[in-house]
Design a protein around this motif. Structure first.
Motif, short mmCIF file in Angstrom:
data_model
loop_
_atom_site.label_atom_id
_atom_site.label_comp_id
_atom_site.label_asym_id
_atom_site.label_seq_id
_atom_site.Cartn_x
_atom_site.Cartn_y
_atom_site.Cartn_z
N VAL A 1 14.72 23.35 8.53
CA VAL A 1 13.90 22.14 8.50
C VAL A 1 12.43 22.56 8.61
N VAL A 2 11.68 22.34 7.54
CA VAL A 2 10.27 22.75 7.54
C VAL A 2 9.33 21.54 7.61
N GLY A 3 9.87 20.34 7.49
CA GLY A 3 9.01 19.16 7.54
C GLY A 3 9.77 17.90 7.90
N ILE A 4 9.05 16.96 8.51
CA ILE A 4 9.60 15.63 8.82
C ILE A 4 8.82 14.63 7.97
N VAL A 5 9.54 13.75 7.28
CA VAL A 5 8.90 12.85 6.32
C VAL A 5 9.40 11.42 6.48
N ASP A 6 8.68 10.52 5.82
CA ASP A 6 9.15 9.17 5.57
C ASP A 6 9.04 8.94 4.08
N ASN A 7 9.88 8.03 3.57
CA ASN A 7 9.92 7.79 2.13
C ASN A 7 10.04 6.30 1.86
N PRO A 8 9.29 5.76 0.88
CA PRO A 8 9.34 4.32 0.61
C PRO A 8 10.70 3.82 0.15
N GLU A 9 11.53 4.74 -0.32
CA GLU A 9 12.87 4.35 -0.77
C GLU A 9 13.81 4.06 0.40
N THR B 1 0.84 -1.21 0.00
CA THR B 1 0.00 0.00 0.00
C THR B 1 0.87 1.25 0.00
N TYR B 2 1.91 1.23 0.81
CA TYR B 2 2.84 2.37 0.91
C TYR B 2 3.50 2.64 -0.44
N TYR B 3 3.97 1.58 -1.09
CA TYR B 3 4.59 1.74 -2.40
C TYR B 3 3.61 2.32 -3.41
N GLU B 4 2.39 1.81 -3.38
CA GLU B 4 1.39 2.25 -4.36
C GLU B 4 1.02 3.71 -4.14
N GLU B 5 0.78 4.09 -2.89
CA GLU B 5 0.34 5.46 -2.60
C GLU B 5 1.45 6.48 -2.81
N ASN B 6 2.71 6.06 -2.68
CA ASN B 6 3.84 6.98 -2.83
C ASN B 6 4.58 6.80 -4.15
N ASN B 7 3.98 6.05 -5.08
CA ASN B 7 4.54 5.90 -6.43
C ASN B 7 5.98 5.39 -6.41
N PHE B 8 6.17 4.28 -5.72
CA PHE B 8 7.52 3.70 -5.65
C PHE B 8 7.96 3.28 -7.06
N ALA B 9 9.15 3.65 -7.43
CA ALA B 9 9.64 3.44 -8.79
C ALA B 9 9.91 1.97 -9.07
N ASP B 10 9.82 1.59 -10.35
CA ASP B 10 10.15 0.23 -10.79
C ASP B 10 11.61 0.11 -11.19
N LEU B 11 12.24 1.25 -11.54
CA LEU B 11 13.63 1.22 -12.02
C LEU B 11 14.35 2.47 -11.53
N PHE B 12 15.58 2.26 -11.02
CA PHE B 12 16.41 3.35 -10.51
C PHE B 12 17.69 3.40 -11.34
N PHE C 1 12.30 -0.71 10.45
CA PHE C 1 11.68 -0.28 9.20
C PHE C 1 10.79 0.94 9.44
N ASN C 2 10.94 1.92 8.56
CA ASN C 2 10.20 3.18 8.70
C ASN C 2 8.99 3.15 7.78
N ILE C 3 7.84 2.77 8.34
CA ILE C 3 6.61 2.67 7.55
C ILE C 3 5.53 3.47 8.27
N PRO C 4 5.26 4.70 7.83
CA PRO C 4 4.29 5.54 8.55
C PRO C 4 2.86 5.03 8.47
N SER D 1 7.56 11.53 -0.81
CA SER D 1 7.60 11.32 0.64
C SER D 1 6.22 11.51 1.26
N THR D 2 6.04 10.91 2.41
CA THR D 2 4.84 11.13 3.23
C THR D 2 5.17 12.16 4.29
N LEU D 3 4.48 13.29 4.27
CA LEU D 3 4.74 14.36 5.22
C LEU D 3 4.12 14.00 6.58
N LEU D 4 4.95 13.85 7.59
CA LEU D 4 4.48 13.51 8.93
C LEU D 4 4.19 14.75 9.77
#
Length: 787
Positions: A168-176, A52-63, A350-353, A122-125
């Motif tokens: 620092v204006v925001g704290i985030v988590d990222n699927p990467e 779900t996290y990957y889907e909602e945050n558009n996790f890439a298929d290729l880097f 693991f950082n999964i918000p 990123s997901t803005l926390l």
């Protein structure tokens, strides 16, 4: 009020009269089902959340890591068939300037556009998104939390020799960065010394001197797209600019770690519970078999008054089913609670918000069905003797088995020297082969599981020691922003006090053997390097060859090559032809996956002559990090001592894991020996009553039983040593991944601790039977000898 029929009332009495044995079986089932439910629910919770996290945050298929390519060139990639979305960005590791100048903290600066459909967003926390034109930053929350950074704080970073103040204006988590690991060699997340910082594209491109260009491309695919064809088309399109590395989603560092963890969790969820349930089934078979023999008259009476063989059989099967249903229910309920605790524990790594702990009640039903089926089958096997008993035969005592001389009796030299009680011990061990084999199997399984458990800390510790003290022996691993000529590295002597230094080349390439491909970093080293010690799979020393290439064992396995084979080295650099190199050796490497070449040969064949991309340093200078901060071309400084310190912190969690596994393994051995001993007491009541008449005390009888079990225990531990080693060998193959290789060879201390724990739990089980012996009415047994 529900009124029970007579046969069901008898069932309740049967459970009550054997409550200690029934409870022991119940505990094994509860533990097995608890493990199954907890691990299965944790795995599915994690997998669903990650997906779900990957889907909602558009996790890439290729880097794709590239040299500088224009923004327009990245945009053109969307025209390639099968490509859905392309996101270009700039990414670079830079020093984070802390108050402690001698503290080396690496921060990965990554640019973002702020678009809704941006890949790996990123997901803005907390806080707000960054301003496009400002010097503002979003920090990954684990790094911010570890360093106590809050919204509104100013952080200092050094980019290409210049220091910048970022708000620092925001704290985030990222699927990467679900698993916040700097590289494959660090293995464990060091959240205080490595973090990720997101800045605006405009600021990042200017600060990193890549205005109007990107050095990383992220790509997502259309549904059903051909990945290999897309990669080929993208590489052709970007060939003129130069590609450093292409990484598929499954190979992406963080994703690889979490998927391997979930894979191993699922594997254990399928194997450990079955082991516990099979043991419970064997105990039930033994118990019911003994009950049927003891209840011959009762069974005959039931059949005489009209109960069919099937009804009487089901009476005993119900006994096993009660254990299965109750064990399945309570085990699954406990498992659901443990699943929540396990899932929360994973948050430390693991950082999964978006992590949601959901309870899948279907697993309660599945667990109850699984345990009930195994117990029902065990009940039918154990009580099948019911079918042979007829009312007439039941009135007569069961004919005793004909006696035979045991093996020891055929050895008069030994047999004549044994005391009366020791002869009885020997006869019982050899004559009751099924019981002996059952207890022996229990001891072997207990020791094998104990050996696996006690080996884990030593194995992990040895793996880290081998890698950082034997395989790699440098104090510092320093990488440059851009390659330099060898002569330039001498300037470091004017900056820090160096005891010894060697240049290195570390650059990513794609190695191929037919259709087997793998992107890895090839490391160029001096032929007589003092910083690496290579050994092959036969534990023989290996030196860097003047020509050719060395491969780590896991890399050789992926490519399916051996010593003497040729591998293709594909360069992503512009106008650089592919090179074929001979594999001169396959070496052991605990952490990471690399290939190694002689530095001059690597420069000539793959890059440029006389260049280096970094240095290895041994230095007693206490201020290395502080002195290197002003150096503009220093990208990262990795300290072996600091990486070891991070590992030591995580060893406390390993101790907790070992504690749980010791208890689980001990429960298995305790219940097997306890039930086997109780069954033996019931079968030998007449024998023990006769011994009491002959003058034996209850303590002497207990010591006889103790001797029997101890002899079996000693043999079981001796047999458990090779079987435990086989279990560890299998585990080595099962737990080894592309990122690390585990050699689970047990140490002497692990074997000793496994032996101590096994003996402790088995002796505890035997002590638990002492009260049962004291309560036996031996005279009543003589009166009712016909029963």
């Amino acid at each position: 009020m529900v009124k029970l029929n007579k046969i069901d009332t008898m069932l309740l009495r049967m459970v009550k009269n054997s409550k200690s044995q029934f409870l022991a079986v119940l505990i094994i089932i509860i533990v097995g089902i608890c493990i199954y439910t907890a691990m299965s629910m944790t795995a599915i919770n994690m997998q669903n959340t990650v997906s779900t996290y990957y889907e909602e945050n558009n996790f890439a298929d290729l880097f794709i890591e590239t040299a500088a390519i224009p923004n327009q060139a990245a945009d053109r990639l969307e025209r390639i068939p099968g490509v859905k979305k392309v996101t270009g960005r700039v990414s670079e590791d830079v020093p984070f300037i802390s108050e402690n100048l001698n503290e080396r903290v690496n921060l990965r600066i990554v640019t973002v556009k702020g678009e809704e459909d941006e890949l790996c967003k990123s997901t803005l926390l907390k806080g707000r998104p960054i301003n496009e034109n400002g010097k503002e930053a979003l920090l990954v929350h684990k790094f911010a939390e570890a360093r106590g950074i809050k919204i509104g704080d100013i952080i200092k970073v050094q980019i290409h020799g210049l220091q910048y103040d970022l708000e620092v204006v925001g704290i985030v988590d990222n699927p990467e960065y679900i698993y916040l690991m700097e590289n494959a060699q660090t293995m464990l997340p060091d959240q205080a010394n490595f973090g990720v910082c997101y800045v605006s594209e405009k600021f990042g491109q200017q600060a990193m001197e890549l205005t109007g260009s990107y050095n990383e491309i992220l790509i997502s695919y259309e549904s059903g797209a051909d990945e290999d064809q897309i990669i080929e088309d993208v590489e052709d399109e970007l060939d003129i600019y130069g590609i450093k590395q292409t990484v598929k989603q499954e190979e992406q560092l963080s994703n690889n770690m979490i998927q391997e963890e979930l894979k191993q969790l699922g594997s254990m969820a399928g194997s450990l519970p079955i082991l516990f349930l099979m043991v419970a089934g064997l105990i039930l078979i033994m118990m019911l078999s003994r009950m049927v023999k003891k209840d011959r008259i009762k069974i005959g009476v039931l059949k005489a008054i009209g109960y069919s063989s099937r009804q009487v059989l089901m009476h005993y099967v119900k006994y096993a089913l009660c254990a299965g249903i109750l064990g399945g229910f309570f085990g699954s309920i406990l498992g659901m609670g443990l699943a929540g605790a396990m899932t929360q524990n994973y948050l430390q790594y693991f950082n999964i918000p978006l992590l949601r702990i959901e309870f899948y009640y279907s697993y309660v039903l599945m667990a109850m069905v699984l345990s009930s089926v195994i117990c029902a089958v065990s009940g039918m096997i154990g009580a099948r003797g019911v079918l042979k008993i007829t009312p007439a035969d039941a009135m007569r005592a069961d004919a005793p088995k004909s006696g035979k001389r045991i093996l020891l009796e055929k050895l008069p030299f030994i047999w004549k020297r044994l005391s009366f009680s020791n002869k009885m011990v020997g006869r019982n061990i050899f004559r009751n082969k099924k019981r002996t084999l059952f207890v022996l199997t229990g001891v072997i399984l207990t020791y094998g599981m104990m050996l696996f458990t006690t080996s884990m800390p030593a194995v992990i510790d040895q793996m880290m020691n081998k890698h950082f003290l034997e395989f790699q022996k440098m104090d510092y691993n320093i990488s440059f922003q851009t390659p330099v000529y060898k002569s330039v590295i001498r300037d470091l002597n004017h900056i820090i006090d160096i005891d010894y230094m060697e240049g290195k080349i570390e650059y990513p390439f794609e190695l191929a053997n037919g259709n087997k491909k793998q992107s890895v970093s090839i490391i160029g080293l001096s032929k007589n390097t003092q910083f690496y010690s290579f050994i092959d799979t036969d534990e023989k020393p290996v030196t860097i060859p003047e020509r050719g290439i060395l491969l780590s064992q896991n890399l050789a396995n992926i490519l399916r090559v051996e010593k003497g084979d040729m591998v293709q080295v594909k360069s992503y650099l512009p106008n650089q032809d592919d090179v074929y190199l001979q594999v001169k050796g396959v070496i052991k490497q605990a952490l990471g996956m690399n290939a190694y070449m002689e530095i001059n040969n690597m420069g000539e064949q793959l890059l440029d002559k006389n260049i280096v991309t970094g240095v290895y340093v041994n230095s007693s200078d206490k201020n290395v990090n502080e002195k290197l901060i002003p150096a503009s071309n220093i990208a990262t400084v990795l300290s072996t001592a600091e990486m070891r310190a991070v590992y030591d912190e995580y060893m406390t969690l390993m101790v907790v894991y070992v504690g749980f596994m010791v208890v689980f393994s001990g429960i298995l051995g305790f219940c097997i020996v306890y039930n086997a001993t109780i069954v033996s007491l019931g079968e030998r009541e007449m024998e023990f009553s006769s011994l009491r008449v002959l003058g034996f005390s209850k303590s002497e009888i207990f010591r006889m039983i103790l001797k029997e079990n101890n002899m079996i225990m000693i043999v079981g531990i001796l047999l458990g040593i090779p079987i435990g080693n086989l279990m560890l060998k299998y585990s080595s193959a099962a737990f080894t991944t592309n990122l690390y290789s585990i050699d689970m060879s047990p140490t002497l201390s692990a074997g000793i601790f496994a032996c101590i724990f096994t003996i402790g739990f088995i002796l505890l089980a035997q002590l638990a039977t002492y009260r049962k012996i004291n309560r036996l009415d031996f005279l009543q047994a003589l009166k009712n000898r016909e029963s």
